[in-house]
Design an enzyme around this catalytic site. Structure first.
Site, PDB file in Angstrom:
ATOM      1  N   LYS A  12       8.200  -0.897  -5.553  1.00 46.82           N
ATOM      2  CA  LYS A  12       7.598   0.401  -5.221  1.00 46.82           C
ATOM      3  C   LYS A  12       8.651   1.656  -4.715  1.00 46.82           C
ATOM      4  O   LYS A  12       9.922   0.877  -4.509  1.00 46.82           O
ATOM      5  CB  LYS A  12       6.574   0.280  -4.149  1.00 46.82           C
ATOM      6  CG  LYS A  12       5.698  -0.584  -4.613  1.00 46.82           C
ATOM      7  CD  LYS A  12       4.378  -0.120  -5.483  1.00 46.82           C
ATOM      8  CE  LYS A  12       3.706  -0.847  -6.693  1.00 46.82           C
ATOM      9  NZ  LYS A  12       2.647  -1.681  -6.066  1.00 46.82           N
TER      10      LYS A  12
HETATM   11  C1  LIG Z   1       1.386  -2.209  -6.508  1.00 45.95           C
HETATM   12  C2  LIG Z   1       0.062  -1.557  -6.263  1.00 45.95           C
HETATM   13  C3  LIG Z   1      -0.997  -2.340  -5.411  1.00 45.95           C
HETATM   14  C4  LIG Z   1      -0.698  -3.527  -5.060  1.00 45.95           C
HETATM   15  O1  LIG Z   1       0.204  -3.713  -4.251  1.00 45.95           O
HETATM   16  P1  LIG Z   1       0.650  -5.162  -3.807  1.00 45.95           P
HETATM   17  O2  LIG Z   1       1.608  -4.894  -2.614  1.00 45.95           O
HETATM   18  O3  LIG Z   1       1.349  -5.850  -4.980  1.00 45.95           O
HETATM   19  O4  LIG Z   1      -0.722  -5.830  -3.508  1.00 45.95           O
HETATM   20  C5  LIG Z   1      -2.499  -1.572  -5.544  1.00 45.95           C
HETATM   21  N1  LIG Z   1      -2.309  -0.468  -6.093  1.00 45.95           N
HETATM   22  C6  LIG Z   1      -1.389   0.114  -6.995  1.00 45.95           C
HETATM   23  C7  LIG Z   1      -1.782   1.339  -7.781  1.00 45.95           C
HETATM   24  C8  LIG Z   1      -0.370  -0.464  -7.240  1.00 45.95           C
HETATM   25  O5  LIG Z   1       0.559   0.209  -7.974  1.00 45.95           O
END
Ligand SMILES: *Cc1c(COP(=O)(O)O)cnc(C)c1O
Length: 369
Positions: free
Chosen positions: A189
């Site tokens: 991210k």
């Molecule tokens: C990455 C993501 C999540 C979940 O995050 P995690 O930390 O992997 O559980 C939720 N919503 C969206 C839109 C994402 O891109």
């Protein structure tokens, strides 16, 4: 080879600081629920401009905890409906169904790929309790319309801010627009930990209190359990890493925006549709992903692969078409189903070099189906 995302390079920028703080925490010998979590929560609170931050285990948990807390507060109950974009990562929907709430899928707006704000009202019923918005690919999903709907129907607005830390709507950060927001710090991210972690932001004191307890076995005072909670904690090491990386998030997002601008100005190919910044304001998009569309997606992806350019698809199958959600298989979200066949995510990151951007542009401009 141009990688989709070079995580080694992303973290090498902070290598010394990360190693030093990890060594310090190993020496301190305190790994959960400590001062580094408090410090990160304060730093994120200041950055987002909200009242409360609760660190947790990951982005899915952040969203699950918000809905769970609304149930504990008596604001939602089993079977209530939550409006959700049809094209999102499955986590947004899992957070709803995990709490025995019912997702109501709404197709996106073709320009932003975000939920079509004009269509939401026609999906509201007497059982609707919330709208889950996702700032997909890093672009803010907001309008005054949402506030109007919230007030008219007494709804909660839950933001999935996993992809959009740093984006703003008229100066207000995502994560501080709705009633509560879930963040993910998954390594890929825009603000990534070196493992899993997430956080909840809100200005609602009661919600913050309950979310914090729920994430810690439903307990505020040790061995006293007010709720049937879960275990969703952020490691002290991850909290320390995230404080280091948060200091430079705006600078890192700025590089993504410059790359996106070059792609948008310089990719010229009649077979390719470029993404749009709907608000026309560069603050409103942090380009977690740069997603183009073409009816010749497989061909383009293979062609780019041959030229050494790695691409991905976010996401290849709409959530309501996944086998785990077969009860929604007959739901019709035509636009999501069509978009999902055409989208392709190009390499973009805060460590991509200018000559790599140049190559991607030139190679794509030469593509002919
Ligand atoms: C990455 C993501 C999540 C979940 O995050 P995690 O930390 O992997 O559980 C939720 N919503 C969206 C839109 C994402 O891109």
């Amino acid at each position: 080879m141009i990688k989709f995302l070079d995580l080694q390079k992303v973290n090498s920028l902070y290598a010394n600081e990360l190693k030093n703080v990890a060594a310090q925490i190993i020496d301190e010998g305190w790994f959960l629920n400590g001062k580094w979590n408090e410090k990160f929560a304060d730093n994120l609170k200041e950055y987002i401009g909200c009242e409360y931050v609760i660190p947790c285990g990951n982005g899915l948990d952040a969203l699950r905890l918000i809905f769970r807390a609304y149930k504990e507060m008596g604001i939602m109950k089993d079977g209530d409906e939550v409006i959700v974009p049809a094209n999102t990562y499955i986590a947004t929907v899992l957070a709803i169904t995990d709490n025995n709430l019912v997702p109501v899928f709404v197709d996106p707006d073709e320009d932003s790929y975000n939920i079509n704000l004009e269509k939401i009202e026609s999906f509201i019923t007497s059982r609707t309790k919330a709208i889950a918005i996702v700032h997909l690919y890093g672009q803010v999903c907001w309008s005054h319309k949402l506030k109007e709907l919230k007030e008219k129907y007494g709804l909660k607005i839950v933001e999935d801010n996993a992809q959009s830390i740093g984006a703003k709507w008229n100066g207000v950060h995502t994560g501080n627009l709705g009633d509560a927001a879930g963040f993910s710090f998954y390594p890929g991210k825009n603000l990534g930990a070196l493992g899993d972690s997430g956080a909840i932001t809100t200005n609602d004191e009661k919600l913050a209190h309950i979310v914090k307890a729920l994430a810690n076995y439903g307990s505020v005072i040790r061995y006293v359990h007010d709720y049937k909670g879960l275990n969703s904690r952020m490691d002290e090491i991850q909290a320390a890493f995230l404080s280091i990386k948060l200091k430079r998030i705006d600078e890192r997002n700025h590089i993504r925006k410059l790359i996106a601008k070059r792609y948008m100005d310089e990719i010229q190919n009649p077979y390719i549709t470029l993404p749009k910044i709907v608000k026309g304001d560069i603050d409103s998009h942090v380009f977690h992903l740069f997603v183009i569309r073409t009816p010749y997606r497989e061909q383009l992806q293979n062609y780019l692969k041959q030229k050494g350019i790695e691409t991905l698809i976010h996401y290849p199958t709409p959530v309501h078409k996944q086998s785990c959600y077969r009860e929604y298989a007959t739901t019709s979200c035509k636009l999501s189903e069509c978009i999902q066949k055409e989208i392709l995510s190009l390499p973009i990151s805060s460590v991509m070099e200018e000559d790599e951007v140049e190559i991607v542009i030139n190679v794509i401009n030469q593509f002919k189906p």
